[in-house]
Enzyme design. Structure first.
Site, PDB file in Angstrom:
ATOM      1  N   HIS A 334       0.858  -1.189   0.000  1.00 21.76           N
ATOM      2  CA  HIS A 334       0.000   0.000   0.000  1.00 21.76           C
ATOM      3  C   HIS A 334       0.889   1.232   0.000  1.00 21.76           C
ATOM      4  O   HIS A 334       2.009   1.213   0.511  1.00 21.76           O
ATOM      5  CB  HIS A 334      -0.914  -0.009   1.238  1.00 21.76           C
ATOM      6  CG  HIS A 334      -1.983   1.029   1.205  1.00 21.76           C
ATOM      7  ND1 HIS A 334      -1.800   2.298   1.715  1.00 21.76           N
ATOM      8  CD2 HIS A 334      -3.251   0.999   0.707  1.00 21.76           C
ATOM      9  CE1 HIS A 334      -2.911   2.997   1.536  1.00 21.76           C
ATOM     10  NE2 HIS A 334      -3.804   2.234   0.933  1.00 21.76           N
ATOM     11  N   ASP A 393      -8.018  -4.436  -0.349  1.00 13.13           N
ATOM     12  CA  ASP A 393      -8.440  -5.149  -1.553  1.00 13.13           C
ATOM     13  C   ASP A 393      -8.191  -6.644  -1.461  1.00 13.13           C
ATOM     14  O   ASP A 393      -8.807  -7.425  -2.198  1.00 13.13           O
ATOM     15  CB  ASP A 393      -7.716  -4.592  -2.780  1.00 13.13           C
ATOM     16  CG  ASP A 393      -8.032  -3.131  -3.018  1.00 13.13           C
ATOM     17  OD1 ASP A 393      -9.230  -2.795  -3.031  1.00 13.13           O
ATOM     18  OD2 ASP A 393      -7.104  -2.329  -3.166  1.00 13.13           O
TER      19      ASP A 393
END
Length: 456
Positions: A334, A393
């Site tokens: 991320h 996700d």
């Protein structure tokens, strides 16, 4: 205009030739970004973002500064200063759905009491009822294979139904925000039903939203032909909406909202721009990539408990030898979080319960195993400047599949949720009446003289 008529083949060849020239003329030497200290992606090499604004809506916290060194810490996400884990634990403990009160918190800055929350829900319900027919007609008129495009067009079409569309007073924009939070789920679900009917030749099934249901419940009610769903299913979808509702001012779609809002344009244009940003696979479409990657993993690894086989496959992913050969392990890593993503942790804890209900425990265990092994493999094969962890996700696509939500709606559900955050940031931008957002770009093009036509 020229009278030259091109054949289809000649047209294709010309476009190909021009595209080569366009690519060559737009290439910028990557070394120039270092030379001029350009922060590509508005982030430096350590992952620290370039400060471009201030916000009270949401905060993403992933590191501390210790003697001028960035030290990664477990990720935290807060809405209006309240930790997301406390928010979710609060309404789940009381057996309530939380998206509506989360939307109120983001828009108005405080948690609503019981009576205020009921009034706010009534506003949302009224908006759904009054706009349902308009949403149906708008979506069914021009169906599309891509529901994100349906959302963008649907939001823009709401402009024509608004008598005060260009009024950017806080009162009017708040009214528009509430209507958008209520209506975007309708546009998304009806858009999907229109797609199924038009492109898959299936029966067109349209359910009207029910005023007594939460937004999460209404999505499942409108989506499923029999309108049936379990309490756990609705709870998990509601939880997904809550944790996707806001993620600070720096994410691409929210920053887009600030940029577009700063021009003084209308609410529908600003939110449609944010939807266009979220559509990109580097932003809102990442969970689809995760699901496709896992499908490939399951087809290529016979024993899901074999750590070495999993590590070998993950290594192939990094070496561009497996799946889409992008060199990425989707759902791991991320831009901000490095130790942990609090959203992934929240989803993971409830995904296990749903996996048990749906009898897919083995697949959930595979997710947990890859979540553990992927950072180890990445550390062995990549030069990284901070740690990596599973992001939101990683689990969200798996949850949507367990909820029987079609893949075409994965990113639209993200948008349904994030409208609340976008609208909160729009209100913040308008309240503070900042300057139009206009960062600097340095031209590195060499100086050239104009050449007359006969000399070219």
């Amino acid at each position: 205009m020229t009278n030259i008529k091109l054949s289809e083949q000649e047209r294709d060849n010309l476009i190909k030739e021009l595209s080569i020239k366009a690519k060559d003329s737009n290439y910028i030497n990557p070394e120039l970004y270092t030379k001029y200290e350009v922060k590509r992606g508005l982030r430096d090499i350590s992952g620290k973002g370039v400060l471009a604004g201030l916000t009270e809506v949401g905060e993403v916290h992933a590191y501390i500064l210790d003697e001028n060194e960035l030290v990664p810490v477990p990720g935290r996400l807060s809405y209006r200063g309240i930790d997301i884990k406390e928010i979710t634990e609060g309404f789940l403990k009381e057996g309530r759905y939380g998206f509506e009160e989360t939307a109120y918190l983001l828009l108005c800055g405080t948690l609503p009491n019981k009576s205020v929350l009921e009034q706010f829900k009534e506003l949302l319900s009224d908006a759904q009822s009054s706009k349902a027919e308009f949403a149906r007609k708008t979506v069914l008129h021009i169906p599309s294979k891509d529901i994100m495009n349906v959302l963008g067009r649907g939001v823009l079409s709401l402009y024509s139904a608004d008598q005060n569309a260009d009024d950017i007073s806080i009162e009017n924009v708040l009214r528009q925000s509430i209507e958008l939070i209520a209506c975007v789920p309708l546009i998304a679900v009806y858009g999907y039903q229109a797609y199924v009917h038009q492109y898959l030749n299936k029966s067109l099934v349209l359910h009207s939203p029910q005023p007594e249901l939460s937004i999460a419940e209404n999505i499942l009610h409108m989506l499923r032909p029999d309108s049936k769903y379990s309490k756990l299913e609705a709870t998990l979808l509601d939880l997904s909406l809550v944790i996707h509702a806001e993620h600070g001012g720096g994410n691409n779609s929210t920053f887009t909202t600030h940029v577009v809002t700063s021009t003084g344009t209308d609410t529908y244009s600003a939110i449609a721009a944010a939807i266009g940003s979220l559509k990109g696979p580097r932003h809102g479409g990442a969970n689809i990539k995760v699901r496709h990657m896992f499908k490939d993993i399951k087809e290529n690894i016979k024993d899901w408990n074999d750590d070495e086989a999993i590590k070998n496959y993950l290594t192939k992913l990094l070496n561009k030898e497996a799946f889409d050969r992008s060199g990425l392990i989707y759902g791991v890593g991320h831009a901000v979080y490095s130790v942990s993503d609090p959203r992934a942790e929240i989803l993971k804890s409830y995904a296990e319960e749903l996996a048990n209900e749906k009898h897919v425990e083995e697949e959930f265990n595979l997710y947990k195993k890859i979540e553990k092994l992927a950072p180890e493999v990445i550390e062995q094969h990549r030069k990284i400047y901070k740690g990596v962890c599973a992001n939101v996700d990683f689990y969200s696509g798996f949850i949507y599949e367990m909820l029987d939500i079609p893949e075409e709606l994965y990113t639209p559900i993200f948008a349904i949720s994030r409208v609340a955050g976008w609208c909160a940031h729009r209100l913040e931008e308008l309240t503070n009446a900042g300057k139009i957002v206009r960062p600097a770009f340095k031209s590195v093009a060499p100086k050239r003289e104009y050449i007359p036509m006969e000399n070219r």
